[in-house]
Design a protein around this motif. Sequence first.
Motif, PDB file in Angstrom:
ATOM      1  N   TYR A  34       0.977  -1.220  -0.180  1.00 42.36           N
ATOM      2  CA  TYR A  34       0.055  -0.011  -0.154  1.00 42.36           C
ATOM      3  C   TYR A  34       0.804   1.235  -0.180  1.00 42.36           C
ATOM      4  O   TYR A  34       1.821   1.361   0.827  1.00 42.36           O
ATOM      5  N   ASP A  35       0.605   2.291  -0.825  1.00 37.26           N
ATOM      6  CA  ASP A  35       1.055   3.509  -1.208  1.00 37.26           C
ATOM      7  C   ASP A  35       2.681   3.372  -1.699  1.00 37.26           C
ATOM      8  O   ASP A  35       3.391   4.468  -1.290  1.00 37.26           O
ATOM      9  N   HIS A  36       2.957   2.290  -2.306  1.00 41.06           N
ATOM     10  CA  HIS A  36       4.135   1.961  -2.858  1.00 41.06           C
ATOM     11  C   HIS A  36       4.224   2.195  -4.205  1.00 41.06           C
ATOM     12  O   HIS A  36       5.219   1.641  -5.056  1.00 41.06           O
ATOM     13  N   VAL A  37       3.102   2.642  -5.113  1.00 37.75           N
ATOM     14  CA  VAL A  37       3.073   2.905  -6.491  1.00 37.75           C
ATOM     15  C   VAL A  37       3.653   4.191  -6.492  1.00 37.75           C
ATOM     16  O   VAL A  37       3.064   5.207  -5.997  1.00 37.75           O
ATOM     17  N   PRO A  38       4.347   4.487  -7.480  1.00 38.04           N
ATOM     18  CA  PRO A  38       5.049   5.855  -7.849  1.00 38.04           C
ATOM     19  C   PRO A  38       3.868   6.666  -8.291  1.00 38.04           C
ATOM     20  O   PRO A  38       3.144   6.322  -9.150  1.00 38.04           O
ATOM     21  N   PRO A  39       3.939   7.966  -7.792  1.00 40.15           N
ATOM     22  CA  PRO A  39       2.694   8.866  -8.029  1.00 40.15           C
ATOM     23  C   PRO A  39       2.458   9.017  -9.535  1.00 40.15           C
ATOM     24  O   PRO A  39       1.318   9.142 -10.035  1.00 40.15           O
ATOM     25  N   ALA A  40       3.457   9.237 -10.409  1.00 39.50           N
ATOM     26  CA  ALA A  40       3.251   9.422 -11.915  1.00 39.50           C
ATOM     27  C   ALA A  40       2.697   8.237 -12.651  1.00 39.50           C
ATOM     28  O   ALA A  40       1.853   8.407 -13.352  1.00 39.50           O
ATOM     29  N   TYR A  41       3.096   7.068 -12.012  1.00 39.37           N
ATOM     30  CA  TYR A  41       2.396   5.713 -12.693  1.00 39.37           C
ATOM     31  C   TYR A  41       0.875   5.465 -12.027  1.00 39.37           C
ATOM     32  O   TYR A  41      -0.199   4.902 -12.647  1.00 39.37           O
ATOM     33  N   LYS A  42       0.636   6.025 -10.780  1.00 42.27           N
ATOM     34  CA  LYS A  42      -0.666   5.873 -10.179  1.00 42.27           C
ATOM     35  C   LYS A  42      -1.507   6.982 -10.902  1.00 42.27           C
ATOM     36  O   LYS A  42      -2.699   6.549 -11.382  1.00 42.27           O
ATOM     37  N   ALA A  43      -0.897   8.113 -11.241  1.00 48.95           N
ATOM     38  CA  ALA A  43      -1.857   9.107 -11.905  1.00 48.95           C
ATOM     39  C   ALA A  43      -2.241   8.679 -13.332  1.00 48.95           C
ATOM     40  O   ALA A  43      -3.449   9.045 -13.802  1.00 48.95           O
ATOM     41  N   LYS A  44      -1.308   8.020 -13.906  1.00 50.24           N
ATOM     42  CA  LYS A  44      -1.274   7.635 -15.357  1.00 50.24           C
ATOM     43  C   LYS A  44      -0.695   6.349 -15.493  1.00 50.24           C
ATOM     44  O   LYS A  44       0.312   6.176 -15.942  1.00 50.24           O
ATOM     45  N   PRO A  45      -1.843   5.311 -15.363  1.00 49.00           N
ATOM     46  CA  PRO A  45      -1.255   3.684 -15.548  1.00 49.00           C
ATOM     47  C   PRO A  45      -1.005   3.413 -16.910  1.00 49.00           C
ATOM     48  O   PRO A  45      -1.206   4.021 -17.801  1.00 49.00           O
ATOM     49  N   GLY A  46       0.256   2.677 -16.849  1.00 51.95           N
ATOM     50  CA  GLY A  46       0.648   2.289 -18.244  1.00 51.95           C
ATOM     51  C   GLY A  46       0.001   0.799 -18.518  1.00 51.95           C
ATOM     52  O   GLY A  46      -1.057   0.623 -18.204  1.00 51.95           O
ATOM     53  N   ARG A  47       0.931  -0.149 -19.322  1.00 52.44           N
ATOM     54  CA  ARG A  47       0.489  -1.301 -19.701  1.00 52.44           C
ATOM     55  C   ARG A  47       0.434  -2.292 -18.737  1.00 52.44           C
ATOM     56  O   ARG A  47      -0.223  -3.230 -19.015  1.00 52.44           O
ATOM     57  N   ILE A  48       0.990  -2.134 -17.798  1.00 51.50           N
ATOM     58  CA  ILE A  48       1.127  -3.248 -16.708  1.00 51.50           C
ATOM     59  C   ILE A  48       0.336  -2.858 -15.525  1.00 51.50           C
ATOM     60  O   ILE A  48       0.412  -1.660 -14.910  1.00 51.50           O
ATOM     61  N   ASP A  49      -0.626  -3.542 -14.981  1.00 52.63           N
ATOM     62  CA  ASP A  49      -1.501  -3.286 -14.098  1.00 52.63           C
ATOM     63  C   ASP A  49      -0.920  -3.526 -12.605  1.00 52.63           C
ATOM     64  O   ASP A  49      -0.092  -4.377 -12.470  1.00 52.63           O
ATOM     65  N   VAL A  50      -1.138  -2.346 -11.761  1.00 54.03           N
ATOM     66  CA  VAL A  50      -0.044  -2.659 -10.459  1.00 54.03           C
ATOM     67  C   VAL A  50      -1.415  -2.510  -9.427  1.00 54.03           C
ATOM     68  O   VAL A  50      -2.074  -1.458  -9.194  1.00 54.03           O
ATOM     69  N   VAL A  51      -1.431  -3.348  -8.409  1.00 54.28           N
ATOM     70  CA  VAL A  51      -2.232  -3.362  -7.547  1.00 54.28           C
ATOM     71  C   VAL A  51      -1.634  -3.228  -6.085  1.00 54.28           C
ATOM     72  O   VAL A  51      -0.392  -3.809  -5.929  1.00 54.28           O
ATOM     73  N   GLU A  52      -2.388  -3.001  -5.090  1.00 50.01           N
ATOM     74  CA  GLU A  52      -1.638  -2.734  -3.799  1.00 50.01           C
ATOM     75  C   GLU A  52      -2.072  -3.910  -2.567  1.00 50.01           C
ATOM     76  O   GLU A  52      -3.422  -4.292  -2.682  1.00 50.01           O
ATOM     77  N   ALA A  53      -1.347  -4.304  -1.701  1.00 47.47           N
ATOM     78  CA  ALA A  53      -1.700  -5.029  -0.569  1.00 47.47           C
ATOM     79  C   ALA A  53      -0.898  -4.817   0.409  1.00 47.47           C
ATOM     80  O   ALA A  53      -0.110  -3.974   0.596  1.00 47.47           O
ATOM     81  N   ALA A  54      -1.232  -5.826   1.534  1.00 43.44           N
ATOM     82  CA  ALA A  54      -0.460  -5.312   2.997  1.00 43.44           C
ATOM     83  C   ALA A  54       0.790  -6.144   2.994  1.00 43.44           C
ATOM     84  O   ALA A  54       1.030  -7.109   2.590  1.00 43.44           O
ATOM     85  N   HIS A  55       1.609  -5.372   3.885  1.00 40.96           N
ATOM     86  CA  HIS A  55       2.897  -5.974   4.429  1.00 40.96           C
ATOM     87  C   HIS A  55       3.171  -5.453   5.685  1.00 40.96           C
ATOM     88  O   HIS A  55       3.017  -4.089   6.022  1.00 40.96           O
ATOM     89  N   PRO A  56       3.611  -6.321   6.636  1.00 43.98           N
ATOM     90  CA  PRO A  56       4.372  -7.404   6.586  1.00 43.98           C
ATOM     91  C   PRO A  56       3.440  -8.645   6.500  1.00 43.98           C
ATOM     92  O   PRO A  56       3.919  -9.857   6.290  1.00 43.98           O
ATOM     93  N   VAL A  57       2.142  -8.234   6.965  1.00 50.92           N
ATOM     94  CA  VAL A  57       1.391  -9.391   7.206  1.00 50.92           C
ATOM     95  C   VAL A  57       0.162  -9.577   5.944  1.00 50.92           C
ATOM     96  O   VAL A  57      -0.195  -8.593   5.733  1.00 50.92           O
TER      97      VAL A  57
END
Length: 433
Positions: free
Chosen positions: A77-100
Amino acid sequence: MTTPSPHTDPRGFLRALYDAAVARALPAETTAPWLPQPPKGRTVVIGAGKAGGAMAQAVDALWPQGAPLSGLVVTRYDHVPPAYKAKPGRIDVVEAAHPVPDEAGRRAAQRIAQLAQGLTADDLVLCLISGGGSALLSLPAPGISLEEKQAINKALLKSGAAIDEMNCVRKHLSAIKGGRLATHCAPARVVTLLISDVPGDAPEVIASGPTVPDSTTCADALAILNRYGIDIPPAARAGLESGAFESPKPGDARFAGHQVHMIATPRQSLEAAAAMARAAGITPYILSDEIEGESREVGKVHAALARSVAHAGTPFAKPCVILSGGETTVTVKSKGGRGGRATEFLLGCAIALQGQPGVHVLAADTDGIDGVEDNAGAIVTPDTLARARAMGMKAQEFLDANNAYGFFAPLSDLVIPGPTFTNVNDFRALLIT
């Protein structure tokens, strides 16, 4: 940009060394030399880790625009670079929990496993793996629930087990780690790009090695669980004892033709910090990038070394900066404390230094997050203990309570860079002037 003076601005100097170490490991700077040519068929990108978003962003930017590219990467969570989050590219990036791990991570792992199905020999799988992937790529083995996997993970984190021990258990209780993801991709060619966060840079340990053969066994996992007194549910124990949860081993034909490239390592980041120190007129000494052990004890050892340099000029002459990396551990013995490996190291170090003049210390996690807090680490100065006492704080009491964050926060000594979008593990720098 001018490096802050180590003599007049030791805090700024140490922070600059940390920033140089992080910059050396950014995917945008390290990915290009390792990318293969586009295949005849499809290119599918899959992966997991704290650097996953930045790795996906780098691959997307570098891959030819006319060549097919798709896939899914999971990051914290919150580890997607802001520019890629604002303008997603060809690869989907999703967020999840760490370390549990959480349900979002389980769903992402399920989707990634599905993307690996039905590929041909003309297809290419680019697997982007970085530290943190063990928790983020969480698909429990058959018969084990997510809740049971979460409980085991929490117990491992509190036990003081080393990262290779934790990941041995994790991969044998997983349906996707320990080389299993690569076997799903057959007969496609798999190229794995790794950012190492583990001592020794072993590919099978990084994120529990989802695309590489596993040399550890179910028996090893059981021995680790027994060593730390960790209970597991009957289905998990049965799978380990029977060997039903065994992982694919070196020599398995399904790994033939696969490639693994280490695109960023802790050693490279320490060397980048050393180069900056040298340019500033300070002699650097890299102890090791593989230091493990209990954080507070490692802190005491570093303090003893710094005091020897300060008092006797041995084994190094001052001024100098001592650098180290690796992954220490924290055995949690008190509930309610806050902190992670870096701050616990620093609190142990500060107590052992006892206000040693001329010694400043920074320790921080290169991913920008120390454990689960908002800081990467903190800084110790010669007056740290005196300032704490003036505020009514006793350092040993905070250490006994595993509450290093609570000690450094009131002193305004936390290092808070936010997520860095990479992860090459612990960074420690001791400046002796």
